[in-house]
Design a protein around this motif. Structure first.
Motif, PDB file in Angstrom:
ATOM      1  N   VAL A  83       1.826  36.180  48.409  1.00 20.69           N
ATOM      2  CA  VAL A  83       2.477  36.826  49.544  1.00 20.69           C
ATOM      3  C   VAL A  83       3.966  36.507  49.459  1.00 20.69           C
ATOM      4  CG1 VAL A  83       2.637  36.943  52.057  1.00 20.69           C
ATOM      5  CG2 VAL A  83       0.414  36.654  50.969  1.00 20.69           C
ATOM      6  N   CYS A  84       4.773  37.545  49.443  1.00 19.15           N
ATOM      7  CA  CYS A  84       6.218  37.394  49.302  1.00 19.15           C
ATOM      8  C   CYS A  84       6.822  36.827  50.592  1.00 19.15           C
ATOM      9  CB  CYS A  84       6.853  38.734  48.967  1.00 19.15           C
ATOM     10  SG  CYS A  84       8.646  38.658  48.759  1.00 19.15           S
ATOM     11  N   GLY A  85       7.725  35.876  50.448  1.00 19.98           N
ATOM     12  CA  GLY A  85       8.395  35.293  51.609  1.00 19.98           C
ATOM     13  C   GLY A  85       9.457  36.202  52.188  1.00 19.98           C
ATOM     14  N   ASN A  86       9.892  37.199  51.441  1.00 17.32           N
ATOM     15  CA  ASN A  86      10.948  38.101  51.905  1.00 17.32           C
ATOM     16  C   ASN A  86      10.362  39.329  52.592  1.00 17.32           C
ATOM     17  OD1 ASN A  86      13.670  39.095  52.090  1.00 17.32           O
ATOM     18  ND2 ASN A  86      13.214  40.453  50.392  1.00 17.32           N
ATOM     19  N   CYS A  87       9.479  40.062  51.901  1.00 19.67           N
ATOM     20  CA  CYS A  87       8.953  41.311  52.452  1.00 19.67           C
ATOM     21  C   CYS A  87       7.592  41.137  53.124  1.00 19.67           C
ATOM     22  CB  CYS A  87       8.872  42.380  51.366  1.00 19.67           C
ATOM     23  SG  CYS A  87       7.753  42.006  50.002  1.00 19.67           S
ATOM     24  N   GLY A  88       6.894  40.015  52.870  1.00 19.99           N
ATOM     25  CA  GLY A  88       5.615  39.747  53.510  1.00 19.99           C
ATOM     26  C   GLY A  88       4.432  40.489  52.905  1.00 19.99           C
ATOM     27  N   ASN A  89       4.642  41.166  51.796  1.00 19.45           N
ATOM     28  CA  ASN A  89       3.561  41.925  51.147  1.00 19.45           C
ATOM     29  C   ASN A  89       2.837  41.063  50.117  1.00 19.45           C
ATOM     30  OD1 ASN A  89       3.936  44.525  52.360  1.00 19.45           O
ATOM     31  ND2 ASN A  89       5.824  44.683  51.184  1.00 19.45           N
ATOM     32  N   PRO A  90       1.514  41.160  50.068  1.00 14.97           N
ATOM     33  CA  PRO A  90       0.794  40.496  48.973  1.00 14.97           C
ATOM     34  C   PRO A  90       0.955  41.340  47.712  1.00 14.97           C
ATOM     35  CG  PRO A  90      -0.751  41.560  50.446  1.00 14.97           C
ATOM     36  CD  PRO A  90       0.618  41.756  51.033  1.00 14.97           C
ATOM     37  N   SER A  91       1.762  40.871  46.795  1.00 10.53           N
ATOM     38  CA  SER A  91       2.054  41.641  45.591  1.00 10.53           C
ATOM     39  C   SER A  91       2.082  40.730  44.371  1.00 10.53           C
ATOM     40  CB  SER A  91       3.393  42.367  45.728  1.00 10.53           C
ATOM     41  OG  SER A  91       4.426  41.425  45.890  1.00 10.53           O
ATOM     42  N   ALA A  92       2.180  41.324  43.214  1.00 12.26           N
ATOM     43  CA  ALA A  92       2.238  40.566  41.966  1.00 12.26           C
ATOM     44  C   ALA A  92       3.598  39.880  41.852  1.00 12.26           C
ATOM     45  CB  ALA A  92       2.009  41.487  40.783  1.00 12.26           C
TER      46      ALA A  92
END
Length: 100
Positions: free
Chosen positions: A19-28
């Motif tokens: 989970v990205c700390g900037n955009c909040g999306n679970p991404s690669a």
């Protein structure tokens, strides 16, 4: 005349779903290792610095992490990925799991 300098090397260690700390999306996220080596006559001799970074593939945010954090991310067990069209455990072939 002595020719010396430095050269940078990039090594992709892993692709993890975080989970990205900037955009909040679970991404690669790519876990990368950057090494700067001292060169003499264009021959890399020894590393001068080593940095570890992660980069979100959704928003592009790149964050520097410590060596211990990188080793911890690489030591995490990887969950098997689901393949589309393959029956999952507990699901019988020929039945639609969405029909009631």
């Amino acid at each position: 005349m002595i020719i010396f300098g430095t050269r940078g090397y990039l090594q992709q260690l892993a692709m993890l779903t975080l989970v990205c700390g900037n955009c909040g999306n679970p991404s690669a996220h790519g876990v990368r290792k950057y090494v700067t080596k001292f060169t003499l006559f264009f021959i890399p001799l020894f590393p001068i610095s080593t940095r570890f970074r992660t980069q979100c593939t959704f928003c592009g945010l790149e964050q520097q992490i410590t060596k211990e954090q990188a080793e911890g991310l690489l030591a995490q067990p990887v969950a098997p990925q689901q393949q589309y069209g393959q029956p999952q455990p507990g699901q019988m072939q020929g039945q639609n799991p969405y029909q009631q």
